[in-house]
Write an enzyme that holds these catalytic residues in place. Structure first.
Site, PDB file in Angstrom:
ATOM      1  N   LYS A 149       7.770 -35.351-130.495  1.00 56.03           N
ATOM      2  CA  LYS A 149       8.935 -35.231-130.781  1.00 56.03           C
ATOM      3  C   LYS A 149       8.370 -36.897-131.906  1.00 56.03           C
ATOM      4  CE  LYS A 149      12.206 -33.549-128.053  1.00 56.03           C
ATOM      5  NZ  LYS A 149      12.878 -32.261-128.644  1.00 56.03           N
TER       6      LYS A 149
ATOM      7  N   LYS B 233      23.141 -31.071-137.332  1.00 54.71           N
ATOM      8  CA  LYS B 233      24.019 -31.976-136.859  1.00 54.71           C
ATOM      9  C   LYS B 233      23.597 -33.316-137.911  1.00 54.71           C
ATOM     10  CE  LYS B 233      24.423 -30.939-131.777  1.00 54.71           C
ATOM     11  NZ  LYS B 233      23.471 -31.441-130.833  1.00 54.71           N
TER      12      LYS B 233
ATOM     13  N   THR C 235      18.473 -29.445-133.159  1.00 55.87           N
ATOM     14  CA  THR C 235      19.505 -28.921-133.177  1.00 55.87           C
ATOM     15  C   THR C 235      20.678 -30.316-133.719  1.00 55.87           C
ATOM     16  OG1 THR C 235      20.349 -29.436-131.099  1.00 55.87           O
ATOM     17  CG2 THR C 235      20.172 -27.385-131.340  1.00 55.87           C
TER      18      THR C 235
ATOM     19  N   LYS D  42      17.312 -38.491-129.542  1.00 59.20           N
ATOM     20  CA  LYS D  42      16.798 -37.447-128.710  1.00 59.20           C
ATOM     21  C   LYS D  42      16.622 -37.525-127.214  1.00 59.20           C
ATOM     22  CE  LYS D  42      13.935 -36.298-132.513  1.00 59.20           C
ATOM     23  NZ  LYS D  42      14.811 -34.925-133.161  1.00 59.20           N
ATOM     24  N   ARG D  43      15.727 -36.875-127.159  1.00 61.44           N
ATOM     25  CA  ARG D  43      14.978 -36.929-125.549  1.00 61.44           C
ATOM     26  C   ARG D  43      13.320 -37.112-126.516  1.00 61.44           C
ATOM     27  NH1 ARG D  43      16.267 -35.690-120.369  1.00 61.44           N
ATOM     28  NH2 ARG D  43      14.555 -36.399-120.066  1.00 61.44           N
TER      29      ARG D  43
ATOM     30  N   HIS E 155      12.576 -21.787-125.527  1.00 66.86           N
ATOM     31  CA  HIS E 155      12.932 -22.695-126.004  1.00 66.86           C
ATOM     32  C   HIS E 155      12.106 -23.620-126.369  1.00 66.86           C
ATOM     33  CE1 HIS E 155      17.611 -21.758-126.181  1.00 66.86           C
ATOM     34  NE2 HIS E 155      17.063 -21.079-124.827  1.00 66.86           N
TER      35      HIS E 155
END
Ligand code: 26Q
Length: 800
Positions: A548, A654, A650, A542-543, A354
């Protein structure tokens, strides 16, 4: 077994009386919620017995999904939905004098995970069950899940998440199925009748008690289980020490055992070599393998066909110890030869990777194994030795031997162990799997190319579309003429036929508007913020991680803010930026970025020039149940990681399902999104993965800073201060390192945001794009992903 409202009421009342000794008039909301959970649990328990009997009769291969994380969120609505009893349940609650919304709301999230990896496991359990695949999930029954986040003076404060006091209603303890896990001690070998016997002595025993959670599928009576192991000491107290008056010491062993299932490690995409974490991993792996092999022997009387009847999927390397543990049981306990045992193991374990971030790859110190798991260490050495011989024989290249080694330089490399001991290795998006094949695991892939596969992630579209966005669900059913997309998500594609139907586009827009209002109302109640429902809801949740690039989003907002300062009368589409993110408690930079977002939110909120035009909101304690409120209300989905770094994502899927448009890089599953959407239905920008990798070698952020006055001005504000707080540390970090290439992508990002805002102004164009996003999101259903695992990796049949 289906329930009407009256039966549901009777069952709930009975649970209240029997379990809480109260009537419905006396019950609290929490007791009511638990009573409802127990009623559904009973239905599932009955289905579960039948499912297991059927599976045993048919002798099908069973899937065991091992993960240190299952981010389940709430279950009451989900189970009622899957069991087809939502309406009777709601009516029963109502008629018993409660508000259904309050009862659903009081259920705590089962937050037994950090983020993407844990939520993926939860979505896959739903699909495994819906596709009627005999399967079990396995994890730890953490007493405390992912911490609750408070923002105090703009900074993250962590609070314990005591989910079990209400959330345990779903758990069924099975003490009679407890397993013993052994730590420490010494290993001795002796010959017995010509056989080399291994004797493990003087170890400490920890009891693993299963707490099972039933998993219902959609439109099926099939039920699977999630087995969560609780750690307990076998003896309440050491009586010998107690008698000697060593009272504190007498309880120590017990405390050592209990602490194993105390808490979820809150690090996401980051490995830390803590001995308690290794204990957690072995505890859960050993209990699981013992439990699976025991059940197999009960049915088949032997382990020689174990691999034909079982497959063990491991969610990243965290459960990698299944490999030596299964070897241990096959060789030491079942008396198989090494080669027989290795054949079985390498034909039933499969590994999903992952992450490609170097700091997330697990490499455990050898001495921890020696002390904690002496027998497993011997087996690991043997595996490593044989693997190394194979690698040397294949390549005759010391550099490759070093890279592919399992034990090297005092460390145990779990990914290499998984490659050696697994039958398949897969990435979670096309790009990510390519990076694994051509870069991270290049040599292993050259040796065994057929082992390396791709299964692009998917999400439970019943939860993440139908359940959380009933308005959109209704429109889809109207337009497609049925709710068939619930089990055949590709039917969503039929929505494309309405791209030029302005009435449909209007309806779509009205649904979004209504969801925005509902969310705004919720946010006001939750944390007292007032959102402008006419503004673009531009969301990054998100985290918090540097790769990111929440910080890139911030830089762009500062840029907009400065434009407004220069020209207060500027024409501007009202724009609300929403953030939600937890930072690992030890990740100082991530915590500073949270503080920066809050400082910026504050400064902008105080500035009259920004009123009704620019707003920044940091939503406290982002979690599954918040995502369920926020995603249906979102219009823009920020997926802006440095290309090559986000394995899949992911959240992106969504948002797409709920009609939000993506501003993003060609990273992770955004690549597949782009394939189905084309340039015209998303806002792509920035460096591609290969370009980013190349640039990283010669990158000099300071040059970009010096050349671009606009960028310079944005960065200067970090130094001078945001809402009175200087962020010179972040400024310096960007100028000196900028590991994730924010400055390089900044101009392209601003341009993409500008295109997005411009399109937002043309509501027909926007709504059409939104429709196309929903229509083409079917490939991102977890049902599709699980079907691919079933066909390509597990070789098990599933309901078509
Ligand atoms: C490892 C060792 C010790 C302590 C903690 C960890 C640890 C814990 C969690 C390492 C990594 C994680 C989580 C990783 C994760 O969530 N990865 C995400 O997985 C998603 C599902 O595949 C992807 O969509 C995301 O791209 C990826 O970041």
């Amino acid at each position: 077994m289906t329930y009407n409202t009256q039966q549901m009421k009777d069952a709930i009342v009975a649970k209240l009386r029997l379990n809480y000794g109260c009537t419905q008039q006396q019950a609290s909301d929490g007791e009511m919620m638990k009573a409802c959970a127990m009623v559904l649990r009973d239905i599932m328990a009955e289905h579960g017995v039948q499912s297991r009997e059927k599976a045993a009769r048919e002798g099908k291969r069973k899937v065991h999904y091992l993960s240190l994380e299952f981010l389940m969120g709430r279950s009451l609505m989900k189970n009622a939905y899957n069991l087809g009893v939502i309406e009777p349940l709601k009516e029963a609650i109502q008629e018993l004098g409660f508000r259904p919304a309050d009862i659903f709301d009081i259920e705590p999230d089962a937050g037994l995970g950090n983020g993407g990896l844990g939520r993926l496991a939860a979505c896959y359990l739903d699909s495994l069950t819906t596709l009627e695949i005999p399967a079990s999930g396995y994890s730890i029954c953490y007493e405390l899940g992912i911490f609750r986040q408070r923002i105090v003076d703009g900074q993250q404060v962590e609070l314990p998440d005591d989910w079990k006091s209400l959330g345990d209603a779903w758990l069924m303890p099975k003490p009679q199925e407890a397993e013993e896990v052994h730590f420490g001690g010494t290993v001795r070998t002796r010959w017995d009748n010509g056989h080399l016997m291994v004797v493990h002595e003087d170890y400490q025993t920890v009891l693993a008690i299963p707490c099972d959670m039933a998993i219902a599928g959609f439109h099926t009576d099939h039920v699977n289980t999630l087995r969560l192991w609780d750690a307990k000491s076998p003896k309440p107290i050491d009586m010998q020490l107690f008698r000697q008056g060593e009272y504190l010491k007498a309880g120590e062993e017990r405390a050592m055992a209990d602490v194993i299932s105390k808490i979820l490690y809150p690090e996401d995409n980051h490995y830390e070599g803590k001995s308690l974490r290794l204990k957690q991993q072995y505890f859960f792996v050993s209990a699981t393998v013992q439990s699976i092999t025991r059940q197999h022997i009960e049915v088949y009387g032997t382990l020689t066909n174990f691999h034909e009847k079982n497959v063990i999927q491991i969610n990243d390397t965290h459960p990698a110890l299944v490999i030596p543990e299964l070897m241990r049981i096959l060789v030491d306990d079942a008396g198989l030869s090494w080669d027989e045992a290795w054949h079985i193991t390498t034909h039933c374990v499969a590994y999903t990777n992952h992450t490609v971030l170097a700091e997330a790859l697990e490499c455990w110190p050898q001495r921890l194994f020696e002390q904690l798991l002496p027998r497993v260490w011997q087996i690991l050495q043997e595996i490593a030795h044989r693997w190394q011989a194979r690698v040397e024989e294949t390549f005759h290249d010391p550099a490759k031997t070093a890279k592919m080694a399992i034990i090297w330089d005092g460390g145990v490399r779990m990914a290499n162990l998984c490659i050696a001991g697994g039958m398949a290795v897969n990435g979670v998006s096309a790009l990510h799997s390519d990076i694994l094949r051509h870069d991270v695991f290049r040599d292993a892939c050259a040796m065994e190319p057929e082992k390396f596969k791709n299964v692009t992630n998917g999400v439970d579209h019943r939860r993440w579309l139908s359940q959380i966005n009933p308005g959109l669900h209704g429109l889809i059913c109207d337009l497609t003429g049925s709710d068939g997309y619930l089990t055949e998500p590709l039917q969503l594609r039929r929505l494309d036929d309405f791209a030029d139907d302005s009435a449909v586009l209007q309806q779509l827009s009205a649904i979004k508007q209504s969801n925005k209002r509902t969310f705004a109302e919720w946010a006001r109640r939750q944390q007292g913020v007032k959102l402008n429902p006419h503004a673009i809801f531009d969301v990054q949740v998100k985290r918090l991680h540097e790769y990111k690039r929440q910080l890139l989003n911030v830089l762009h907002i500062i840029y907009l803010y400065q434009q407004l300062q220069d020209d207060p009368d500027m024409d501007m589409v009202p724009h609300t930026f929403l953030f939600g993110a937890k930072a690992a408690p030890g990740y100082a930079v991530a915590k500073r970025i949270i503080q920066l977002i809050n400082s910026l939110a504050c400064q902008i909120a105080r500035d009259p020039v920004c009123r009704d035009r620019l707003q920044v909101v940091f939503m406290e304690n982002y979690c599954v149940s918040m995502a369920e409120m926020l995603i249906p209300a979102s219009e823009v989905s920020q997926q802006i990681s440095t290309a090559g770094k986000e394995a899949s994502g992911t959240g992106n899927m969504k948002f797409m399902m709920n009609g939000a448009l993506t501003v993003g890089t060609l990273d992770g599953a955004n690549v597949e999104m782009h394939q189905v959407l084309g340039d015209e239905n998303m806002f792509l920008f920035g460096l591609h993965a290969d370009e980013a990798a190349r640039l990283q070698r010669t990158y000099n952020p300071r040059l970009l800073y010096e050349r671009d006055p606009m960028l310079r001005r944005v960065l200067e504000m970090l130094k001078t201060g945001v809402n009175g707080v200087s962020y010179e540390d972040i400024y310096q970090r960007l100028l000196q390192e900028d590991t994730y290439l924010l400055l390089a992508d900044f101009p392209a990002y601003c341009a993409a945001e500008q295109r997005m805002v411009q399109t937002y102004g043309q509501s027909d164009v926007w709504n059409r794009m939104s429709l196309h996003n929903i229509a083409r999101s079917g490939i991102f259903a977890a049902d599709r992903a699980v079907a691919e695992y079933a066909e390509q990796i597990w070789h098990v049949p599933y309901k078509k």
